[in-house]
Design a protein around this motif. Structure first.
Motif, mmCIF file in Angstrom:
data_model
loop_
_atom_site.group_PDB
_atom_site.id
_atom_site.type_symbol
_atom_site.label_atom_id
_atom_site.label_comp_id
_atom_site.label_asym_id
_atom_site.label_seq_id
_atom_site.Cartn_x
_atom_site.Cartn_y
_atom_site.Cartn_z
ATOM 1 N N THR A 105 0.848 -1.196 0.000
ATOM 2 C CA THR A 105 0.000 0.000 0.000
ATOM 3 C C THR A 105 0.883 1.244 0.000
ATOM 4 O O THR A 105 2.097 1.161 0.186
ATOM 5 N N ASP A 106 0.241 2.400 -0.180
ATOM 6 C CA ASP A 106 0.963 3.659 -0.092
ATOM 7 C C ASP A 106 0.587 4.414 1.178
ATOM 8 O O ASP A 106 0.542 5.642 1.216
ATOM 9 N N ASN A 107 0.323 3.665 2.238
ATOM 10 C CA ASN A 107 -0.093 4.269 3.498
ATOM 11 C C ASN A 107 1.045 4.952 4.242
ATOM 12 O O ASN A 107 0.808 5.726 5.167
ATOM 13 N N LYS A 108 2.290 4.658 3.861
ATOM 14 C CA LYS A 108 3.430 5.290 4.530
ATOM 15 C C LYS A 108 4.501 5.591 3.500
ATOM 16 O O LYS A 108 4.592 4.947 2.450
ATOM 17 N N ASP A 109 5.324 6.595 3.825
ATOM 18 C CA ASP A 109 6.422 6.958 2.933
ATOM 19 C C ASP A 109 7.471 5.852 2.912
ATOM 20 O O ASP A 109 7.886 5.353 3.962
ATOM 21 N N ASP A 137 19.401 7.247 -3.622
ATOM 22 C CA ASP A 137 19.370 7.961 -2.352
ATOM 23 C C ASP A 137 20.651 8.789 -2.244
ATOM 24 O O ASP A 137 21.747 8.236 -2.180
ATOM 25 N N PHE A 138 20.514 10.099 -2.207
ATOM 26 C CA PHE A 138 21.683 10.960 -2.116
ATOM 27 C C PHE A 138 22.330 10.942 -0.730
ATOM 28 O O PHE A 138 23.473 11.362 -0.573
ATOM 29 N N ARG A 139 21.599 10.442 0.265
ATOM 30 C CA ARG A 139 22.113 10.538 1.632
ATOM 31 C C ARG A 139 22.846 9.279 2.082
ATOM 32 O O ARG A 139 23.878 9.358 2.767
ATOM 33 N N ASN A 140 22.344 8.106 1.739
ATOM 34 C CA ASN A 140 22.886 6.858 2.278
ATOM 35 C C ASN A 140 23.615 6.081 1.183
ATOM 36 O O ASN A 140 23.011 5.309 0.454
ATOM 37 N N ASN A 141 24.900 6.291 1.087
ATOM 38 C CA ASN A 141 25.723 5.615 0.087
ATOM 39 C C ASN A 141 27.188 5.904 0.386
ATOM 40 O O ASN A 141 27.499 6.767 1.211
ATOM 41 N N LEU A 192 12.638 14.951 -6.119
ATOM 42 C CA LEU A 192 13.322 14.696 -4.859
ATOM 43 C C LEU A 192 12.298 14.467 -3.760
ATOM 44 O O LEU A 192 11.225 15.073 -3.755
ATOM 45 N N ALA A 193 12.629 13.596 -2.830
ATOM 46 C CA ALA A 193 11.734 13.317 -1.707
ATOM 47 C C ALA A 193 12.567 12.954 -0.476
ATOM 48 O O ALA A 193 13.282 11.956 -0.489
ATOM 49 N N GLN A 245 12.143 3.143 7.092
ATOM 50 C CA GLN A 245 12.655 2.107 7.987
ATOM 51 C C GLN A 245 13.542 2.710 9.074
ATOM 52 O O GLN A 245 14.577 2.152 9.456
ATOM 53 N N GLY A 246 13.139 3.887 9.566
ATOM 54 C CA GLY A 246 13.859 4.537 10.656
ATOM 55 C C GLY A 246 15.094 5.295 10.225
ATOM 56 O O GLY A 246 15.814 5.824 11.081
ATOM 57 N N VAL A 247 15.358 5.387 8.918
ATOM 58 C CA VAL A 247 16.569 6.034 8.416
ATOM 59 C C VAL A 247 16.191 7.255 7.579
ATOM 60 O O VAL A 247 15.418 7.135 6.624
ATOM 61 N N PRO A 248 16.725 8.445 7.899
ATOM 62 C CA PRO A 248 16.477 9.620 7.060
ATOM 63 C C PRO A 248 17.079 9.411 5.664
ATOM 64 O O PRO A 248 18.240 9.019 5.533
ATOM 65 N N CYS A 249 16.283 9.682 4.630
ATOM 66 C CA CYS A 249 16.712 9.444 3.253
ATOM 67 C C CYS A 249 16.404 10.651 2.380
ATOM 68 O O CYS A 249 15.444 11.384 2.637
#
Length: 259
Positions: A36-40, A202-206, A239-240, A245-249
């Motif tokens: 579903t699309d109930n959460k980001d 993902d620009f943040r986690n890599n 961009l979003a 899963q608890g990680v800022p992205c």
């Protein structure tokens, strides 16, 4: 007991929980999606944008290449509705074997049902989950090796494709912005003139952003400039920022046309 990394050929089955690194990755990153699309989450971000891109008709043709498919079918679900000839590629033999198992209909594979359900929802329930699974299996014609760090990323000599896609792959194959730009440039050679390129990640986690001096420079601007430098036009950047899963992205989805 702890699974060991498969250095050569992965085991054909996992009777005692001794599963491949590919399956472990699927369980960790793809196993929590409820369809579903109930959460980001990255699944909704990618699948919804991909559906909208293909549905718009901006990219058309017969042949699509997915670079860095991994063991995942997520990026193939919408693509298979519009492109009857899909080539998948990955640098890892273990990943290619895991994907091939699903394509062959093996019994002990990852359950993609929630993804098929969401794809069906995006298509207005005009296709059932079984329809879409069959459609993907029919469309995928090959699963081959690739290496985006090489000037010719594919080991097989193939004509340029109508569309090339890549999801959460390029930034993990590189450790500096320069390497990333070079890898994207290598990928652009696989797109025919007038064809499309879609990259998401993902620009943040890599590994690139993980280095403090690079985190400020690895962003949408560097990717846009790279594509302009390789003669791409109509560059659309989405961009979003979200906590997945608890990680800022900082997710990105970029589409462009080769001039």
């Amino acid at each position: 007991r702890s699974p060991k990394m498969a250095d050569t050929k992965p085991k054909p089955s996992a009777p005692d929980g001794d599963i491949s690194e590919a399956r472990k990755m699927l369980n960790m990153f793809f196993g929590n999606f409820d369809g579903t699309d109930n959460k980001d989450c990255f699944q909704v971000f990618v699948m919804k944008n991909l559906h909208e891109t293909f549905q718009s008709g901006v990219f058309q043709g017969q042949r699509l290449l997915d670079v860095g498919t991994g063991p995942s079918i997520m990026g193939l679900l919408s693509a298979s509705r519009y492109f009857p000839e899909i080539t998948c590629s990955d640098s890892s033999q273990v990943n290619r074997d895991e994907l091939q198992k699903w394509l062959d209909g093996a019994p002990d594979v990852f359950d993609w049902t929630p993804y098929l359900q969401y794809a069906s929802k995006l298509e207005g329930s005009s296709s059932t989950t079984d329809d879409i699974a069959s459609r993907v299996r029919t469309a995928v014609k090959a699963v081959i090796p690739c290496d985006v760090t090489q000037s010719s990323p594919l080991t097989s000599r193939l004509d340029p494709f109508d569309v090339v896609t890549s999801f959460f792959h390029v930034e993990f194959a590189c450790t500096t912005p320069d390497q990333y730009c070079a890898a994207v440039g290598n990928m652009t050679s696989l797109v025919k003139h007038g064809g499309g390129l879609i990259i998401s990640g993902d620009f943040r986690n890599n590994p690139i952003a993980g280095k403090q001096n690079f985190s400020a420079t690895f962003n949408g601007d560097i990717l846009r400039e790279t594509l302009v430098g390789h003669n791409f036009i109509d560059i659309d950047v989405k961009l979003a920022s979200m906590v997945d899963q608890g990680v800022p992205c900082d997710f990105f989805y970029i589409s462009a046309t080769k001039n």
